[in-house]
Design an enzyme around this catalytic site. Structure first.
Site, PDB file in Angstrom:
ATOM      1  N   ASN A   1      21.076  19.877 -11.301  1.00 28.16           N
ATOM      2  CA  ASN A   1      21.577  21.247 -11.446  1.00 28.16           C
ATOM      3  C   ASN A   1      20.460  22.075 -12.072  1.00 28.16           C
ATOM      4  OD1 ASN A   1      23.088  23.540 -11.818  1.00 28.16           O
ATOM      5  ND2 ASN A   1      24.737  22.561 -12.970  1.00 28.16           N
TER       6      ASN A   1
ATOM      7  N   LYS B   1       0.854  -1.193   0.000  1.00 29.54           N
ATOM      8  CA  LYS B   1       0.000   0.000   0.000  1.00 29.54           C
ATOM      9  C   LYS B   1       0.885   1.236   0.000  1.00 29.54           C
ATOM     10  CE  LYS B   1      -4.553   0.907   0.533  1.00 29.54           C
ATOM     11  NZ  LYS B   1      -5.583   0.102  -0.153  1.00 29.54           N
TER      12      LYS B   1
ATOM     13  N   ARG C   1      28.996  31.487 -10.822  1.00 28.77           N
ATOM     14  CA  ARG C   1      27.635  31.237 -11.312  1.00 28.77           C
ATOM     15  C   ARG C   1      26.708  30.941 -10.139  1.00 28.77           C
ATOM     16  NH1 ARG C   1      27.682  24.975 -13.718  1.00 28.77           N
ATOM     17  NH2 ARG C   1      28.469  24.034 -11.793  1.00 28.77           N
TER      18      ARG C   1
ATOM     19  N   PHE D   1      32.597  26.708 -12.975  1.00 33.34           N
ATOM     20  CA  PHE D   1      32.632  25.529 -13.841  1.00 33.34           C
ATOM     21  C   PHE D   1      33.500  25.861 -15.049  1.00 33.34           C
ATOM     22  CE2 PHE D   1      30.430  22.415 -16.847  1.00 33.34           C
ATOM     23  CZ  PHE D   1      31.088  21.313 -16.332  1.00 33.34           C
TER      24      PHE D   1
ATOM     25  N   GLN E   1      29.583  18.069  -9.020  1.00 31.03           N
ATOM     26  CA  GLN E   1      30.201  16.836  -8.517  1.00 31.03           C
ATOM     27  C   GLN E   1      31.111  17.121  -7.310  1.00 31.03           C
ATOM     28  OE1 GLN E   1      29.671  17.523 -11.737  1.00 31.03           O
ATOM     29  NE2 GLN E   1      29.604  15.682 -13.017  1.00 31.03           N
TER      30      GLN E   1
ATOM     31  N   THR F   1      -4.280  -5.041   0.859  1.00 28.66           N
ATOM     32  CA  THR F   1      -3.632  -3.752   1.086  1.00 28.66           C
ATOM     33  C   THR F   1      -4.498  -2.870   1.974  1.00 28.66           C
ATOM     34  OG1 THR F   1      -4.531  -2.660  -0.898  1.00 28.66           O
ATOM     35  CG2 THR F   1      -2.519  -3.963  -1.165  1.00 28.66           C
ATOM     36  N   ASP F   2      -5.797  -3.086   1.949  1.00 22.41           N
ATOM     37  CA  ASP F   2      -6.671  -2.341   2.855  1.00 22.41           C
ATOM     38  C   ASP F   2      -6.352  -2.674   4.311  1.00 22.41           C
ATOM     39  OD1 ASP F   2      -9.225  -0.595   2.884  1.00 22.41           O
ATOM     40  OD2 ASP F   2      -9.673  -2.219   4.292  1.00 22.41           O
TER      41      ASP F   2
ATOM     42  N   HIS G   1      19.471  25.028 -13.499  1.00 22.95           N
ATOM     43  CA  HIS G   1      20.230  26.133 -14.080  1.00 22.95           C
ATOM     44  C   HIS G   1      19.515  27.478 -13.944  1.00 22.95           C
ATOM     45  CE1 HIS G   1      22.557  22.865 -15.735  1.00 22.95           C
ATOM     46  NE2 HIS G   1      21.478  22.381 -16.331  1.00 22.95           N
TER      47      HIS G   1
END
Lengths: 280, 280, 280, 280
Positions: free
Chosen positions: B244, B11, B175, B158, B218, B56-57, B246
């Site tokens: 990332n 569930k 950046r 970078f 990284q 599942t109930d 941007h």
């Protein structure tokens, strides 16, 4: 003391639309591409050295440029091209995985005929593929469909299950069965035509779902998988994830009414979750 | 010809809120619980036999009932209770996995003080855990945080990456670095207090993110992982997924303006995707 | 036979992030801007004549460029600048409306202090404004907050309501009260500082919500509106929309347990919906 | 000093599924219902007096119960029933508004034929209606469609617009035109069959969209509205909201390739926004 374990990187949600302009109609496809690379990236993580890093922005541009020159009309073929390009041009990469989703655009019917240049989204489901290329190994290719929302109003039962002190669910011999299926099959040998294979796969899934005398979600899921393996000889294995999107019968006796399986409350949460692999 | 492979069911999205009513304040937690079982369910799939199926109930009801009696105040402890209960009471189950997400409710500050009985959602991130119990094996317990949206306006560069014919990205020494992080750590030995361990983990992650001279996603991801392992001695391994997101500098020269790193367009797609495991 | 009625056009979801780089910290704001224009556009619709159309792409560029030169630090001031620019430079436009949402970025606390250049999303709520400029009329300016998710675990009752044949809800003298509020107030005279006004507004809303002996959502909503008008003298009128996000007590008696207001199922749908304007 | 202005309350997202079980097929509809009431509720807000309040939970039950007895097969007819019931049974209510959305379930095609009891979601668009009943006045009824995602690959131009210092958009005589339309029409006299009227409306909208030589979104939107008024004589007025979901041609010249209108990046934000009413 700490060390780098399994890692990968790339670009996700690169959306690209390609229109091929034939004389009498336009073929339009919209893809969302994800590229993930593994390889020799240790010092990028540990030292911040980027000399082995193909920027994810360049990966995005590669998708656009290859899409222009490609003659692939299927997502599987285009993903294969991308994997081949990335491995051929990036010796630092040991493994490239490309996943593509294709939106369900269909030509609009105008006066009963498909219009040559006009499309509509025809359902929430998307076509999917994953192509995994590891240097020195055969490609692994899978196809699939994701987000297929289907429902049957009868031929679905659920009885004979375990009863314990927390059981409140009544048994049902005729309930609604609704799901949002994700189905992926792996190819052992490659089909000559991915689209024809996918069409056979989906036809077998839908026909089984519609006609099945379901004793549980598991029961129907299994037979759908078996049908797919019969319909697609190149498929070796299929994984089906089928949440049970419960439609609960409303207790109308409180208002002096009966409810002969007519009025339901559809729900999104909580939902049952059933997942299995069927293989040859 | 076809046969059943790996399968599981359960569930998902069982939402439960617990309010513990102390004299001077109320402790309120909101959890979303997912339970997945593996075991002897072959004939359920192949024959539609349900005698081994815990519905599942019923799983949902089990969550509610155990929540009532539980004295656990952490999601890890409650997931552990659930796993133990399910294995103890269901011989047909060989493996039970419980995942819980906890929403980020915090007591509202009123006149500068936390109000005893009033809460607000304080961020998109959720606390997570997964407890996996396999009969005859030790529990595997992990904790984490998902959806942590953080951003630094400087100390992110970078440069020095591969340039090829598809390169259009300019190098940048300053950046924006924005991400929506998912971080999960596995415990080798269990901490005496999961909440204190999580607080140490998150403090180490945020401090490293804020102070890091980032040479790439990284690079920062790795140092965040190393910091977490240093801060949480019981953690053996941490997995970090950091897209990332941007923020693109706008080219204002077209309008006769400069843009000294001031005006950006934040974007959701496409996004970079970086994922790694850091381990001892 | 057919004719053009009310119409407007513009650009939505123009995302822009501005970083102001002070010596000792960076001020970062992220806005999503919507611009809607009305004016003399009849023949554009009826004849396809575009000579009066300022393209929505140009509207987007205008947002970026004005953001660069602007000294506004509040969304209200920036929206006012945009409206003024658009009316001054586009004689064909008779009315310009600008709506801005500001995301809830806050400086991260590192070692207990706000970090100078690092931010996190601190809640789902966004600051909002709408500035409406009609040629020859005074500006209409409103401020607001949208998506404020708050909850109180006590001091909320609901009794004495109409009972009819469809009534199943039990009366409650102590229930959970959860909402996702949208609140907007209109200024009659303009405050000297929009941020200070908003801070007063929100403080009054939260304090009232926390401390109120609620007899219904309507009752609390009204007193929140009254408190806001008292806290912000320049506000003439406030509109509050407060869905009732029901947290349903679980019936545990089926499992032999009591539930002294401890275990609830939070739900998203269906939800109550309450909306009102409070004015001087 | 403060006083209550315009206010309303009710229940939103009441989901109900109705299955009518004919001998040879099942008719299944899924609705999401919103009910909003206005009336004499002043002291509820100002004093916390609830004696005039019909609880939203009761409104929900009313939807379920009326759905059971109703013979309406259209959302318009069912909304009309609900409004009539609420006004007839609640003297304190002066105005009742009911909005319904119907999901786009269609019978699955199996072996080329619609299957009697199996359905799939056939597109993101939903059928909509709003019925507004004010005591002593005629009902106001509108029908519509929301979330219609359509795209044409040609016959769309945008030229001759205003150029200013912020213009960077190149003129185009052949661009992609994609939208997610919301269209609502008001009935002056009521059609004998809402579904047939809706089918005519949508056919006219799609045919015009497909065949139009578009000079702008405004231009096509207007002609779509005119076509709808011609196709549905009972409709007095139609409102069309058609965001421009830009598909941007990729500049491939950077990679030594041309792009003869083949490769595009579809985007969600920012998007153009165009809205107009067309009336007789």
């Amino acid at each position: 003391m700490a060390s780098l374990g399994l890692n990968r990187y790339g670009k996700a949600r690169v959306r690209v639309m390609k229109v091929v302009r034939y004389d009498d109609f336009h073929e339009m496809k919209e893809w969302s591409v994800k590229v993930l690379l593994q390889g020799n990236f240790e010092t990028c993580f540990t030292q911040g050295e980027n000399h082995n890093i193909l920027p994810t922005d360049t990966i995005k541009n590669t998708v656009y440029s290859l899409a222009r020159d490609s003659t692939s009309s299927t997502l599987e073929d285009f993903a294969t091209e991308l994997v081949a390009y990335l491995l051929a041009n990036n010796p630092q990469v040991s493994q490239a995985a490309v996943e593509i989703e294709e939106k369900n655009w269909r030509q609009l019917l105008i006066d009963g005929e498909p219009h040559a240049t006009t499309y509509a989204i025809a359902g929430p489901e998307v076509k999917t593929t994953e192509v995994l290329g590891e240097r020195g190994s055969a490609l692994k290719i899978s196809s699939g469909i994701d987000g297929l929302v289907i429902l049957k109003t009868t031929k679905s039962a659920f009885t004979g299950y375990i009863k314990d002190k927390f059981t409140t669910l009544p048994e049902s011999t005729d309930r609604i069965f609704a799901t949002r299926a994700t189905i992926t099959w792996e190819y052992d040998t490659l089909p000559s035509d991915y689209e024809r294979a996918r069409a056979s796969a989906i036809e077998s899934l839908l026909k089984t779902f519609a006609e099945h005398d379901s004793l549980s979600v598991q029961h129907t899921l299994y037979d759908m998988g078996v049908a797919l393996l019969a319909a697609v000889p190149e498929a070796q294995r299929v994984k089906l994830t089928m949440p049970n999107l419960h439609c609960l019968p409303v207790d109308l006796s409180r208002f002096g009414q009966n409810n002969p399986n007519q009025i339901f409350v559809p729900t999104d949460e909580p939902h049952g979750y059933i997942e299995a692999v069927i293989e040859r």
